[in-house]
Design a protein around this motif. Structure first.
Motif, short mmCIF file in Angstrom:
data_model
loop_
_atom_site.label_atom_id
_atom_site.label_comp_id
_atom_site.label_asym_id
_atom_site.label_seq_id
_atom_site.Cartn_x
_atom_site.Cartn_y
_atom_site.Cartn_z
N SER A 163 -4.92 -9.87 2.75
CA SER A 163 -5.72 -8.86 2.03
C SER A 163 -6.81 -8.27 2.91
CB SER A 163 -6.35 -9.50 0.78
OG SER A 163 -5.36 -9.91 -0.12
N VAL A 164 -7.50 -9.12 3.65
CA VAL A 164 -8.57 -8.64 4.53
C VAL A 164 -7.99 -7.84 5.69
CG1 VAL A 164 -10.50 -9.29 6.03
CG2 VAL A 164 -10.08 -10.56 3.91
N GLN A 210 0.83 -1.21 0.00
CA GLN A 210 0.00 0.00 0.00
C GLN A 210 0.86 1.26 0.00
OE1 GLN A 210 -2.45 -0.70 3.49
NE2 GLN A 210 -4.25 -1.01 2.20
N SER A 261 -5.23 -6.13 5.90
CA SER A 261 -4.58 -4.85 5.56
C SER A 261 -5.56 -3.69 5.46
CB SER A 261 -3.82 -5.00 4.23
OG SER A 261 -4.73 -5.21 3.17
N VAL A 262 -6.84 -3.97 5.26
CA VAL A 262 -7.83 -2.89 5.13
C VAL A 262 -8.63 -2.68 6.41
CG1 VAL A 262 -8.04 -3.18 2.64
CG2 VAL A 262 -9.57 -4.46 4.15
N THR A 309 -7.26 -6.22 -3.50
CA THR A 309 -8.55 -6.24 -2.80
C THR A 309 -9.59 -7.04 -3.58
OG1 THR A 309 -8.10 -4.10 -1.78
CG2 THR A 309 -10.40 -4.82 -1.84
N TRP A 310 -9.70 -6.76 -4.88
CA TRP A 310 -10.69 -7.47 -5.69
C TRP A 310 -10.31 -8.93 -5.89
CZ3 TRP A 310 -15.38 -5.99 -5.97
CH2 TRP A 310 -15.69 -4.64 -5.87
N GLY A 336 -8.84 -10.67 -3.57
CA GLY A 336 -9.26 -11.25 -2.29
C GLY A 336 -10.76 -11.48 -2.24
N VAL A 337 -11.54 -10.51 -2.76
CA VAL A 337 -13.00 -10.65 -2.80
C VAL A 337 -13.38 -11.86 -3.65
CG1 VAL A 337 -15.13 -9.59 -3.68
CG2 VAL A 337 -13.49 -8.22 -2.38
N LEU A 371 -15.60 -6.33 2.29
CA LEU A 371 -14.33 -5.92 1.69
C LEU A 371 -14.58 -5.17 0.38
CD1 LEU A 371 -11.24 -6.19 2.03
CD2 LEU A 371 -11.37 -8.30 0.72
N VAL A 419 -3.17 -2.00 -4.74
CA VAL A 419 -4.10 -2.28 -3.64
C VAL A 419 -5.49 -2.66 -4.13
CG1 VAL A 419 -5.22 -1.35 -1.59
CG2 VAL A 419 -2.80 -0.90 -2.01
N PRO A 420 -6.09 -1.90 -5.06
CA PRO A 420 -7.41 -2.32 -5.55
C PRO A 420 -7.38 -3.69 -6.22
CG PRO A 420 -6.95 -0.05 -6.17
CD PRO A 420 -5.68 -0.61 -5.62
#
Length: 198
Positions: free
Chosen positions: A135-136, A61, A138-139, A72-73, A75-76, A196, A68-69
């Protein structure tokens, strides 16, 4: 405390999934094969990988924000895929943690090396701990407490699996109980994926 409970539920949902590591741990523990050594190796490996996962994504990050996006996606998508798999197992009734009846008991150093190999040579452990949990985590508002929660989930699971092996074998061998467990896991992972995403 929300970050802590999120870490605990995510960690437990991923760590408890049926796999080679859990089957081996239960089999060895049923035979009384150095249960403390097995638990210690599995817990320490999980904790190290969880810490690396959460804080490596935080470094990304800082150094490469555009990634990062994407992470994130990714991970989703993986959380939703795992949720789908758990829901499918629950629907089809294909779950049960079956351990071998006969196990060769070895010395504790050999048991420790085998536990390390089964843990670290399993590609799923990196996907679960470094990629997904990282991933989860970190946000989260409090990544440290998320990490503590996820590590505590590993501690609770492997302590229970090794310490209560004779009783757990009967409980975990029930397809009906695993159907219920998989249904709950599917709901939890779906909820976390949606949180997320938004």
């Amino acid at each position: 405390m929300l970050s802590f409970f999120t870490g605990f539920t995510v960690g437990l949902s991923l760590i408890v999934a049926i796999g080679a590591q859990n089957i081996w741990v239960l089999s060895q523990s049923m035979a009384g094969a150095n249960r403390l050594v097995i638990a210690a190796v599995c817990i320490l490996c999980d904790a190290a990988l969880i810490v690396v996962g959460v804080y490596s994504v935080q470094l990304i990050q800082l150094w490469l924000p555009p990634l990062v996006p994407v992470l994130t996606w990714a991970g989703v998508a993986m959380l939703l895929w795992l949720a789908f798999g758990a829901a499918k197992r629950a629907w089809q009734g294909q779950g049960a943690l079956l351990a071998k009846a006969e196990v060769q008991v070895r010395s504790w150093p050999k048991t420790a090396v085998t536990a390390l190999a089964i843990t670290l040579l399993n590609p799923h452990v990196y996907l679960d701990t470094v990629v997904l949990i990282g991933s989860v985590g970190s946000v989260q508002a409090q990544p440290f407490w998320f990490t503590v929660g996820a590590c505590l989930a590993s501690l609770c699971w492997f302590s229970a699996l090794t310490g209560l092996a004779p009783r757990l074998k009967v409980w975990l061998s029930s397809p009906l109980r695993w159907c219920l467990f998989d249904a709950v896991v599917a709901l939890i992972l779906s909820g976390i994926a949606l949180k997320l995403a938004f």
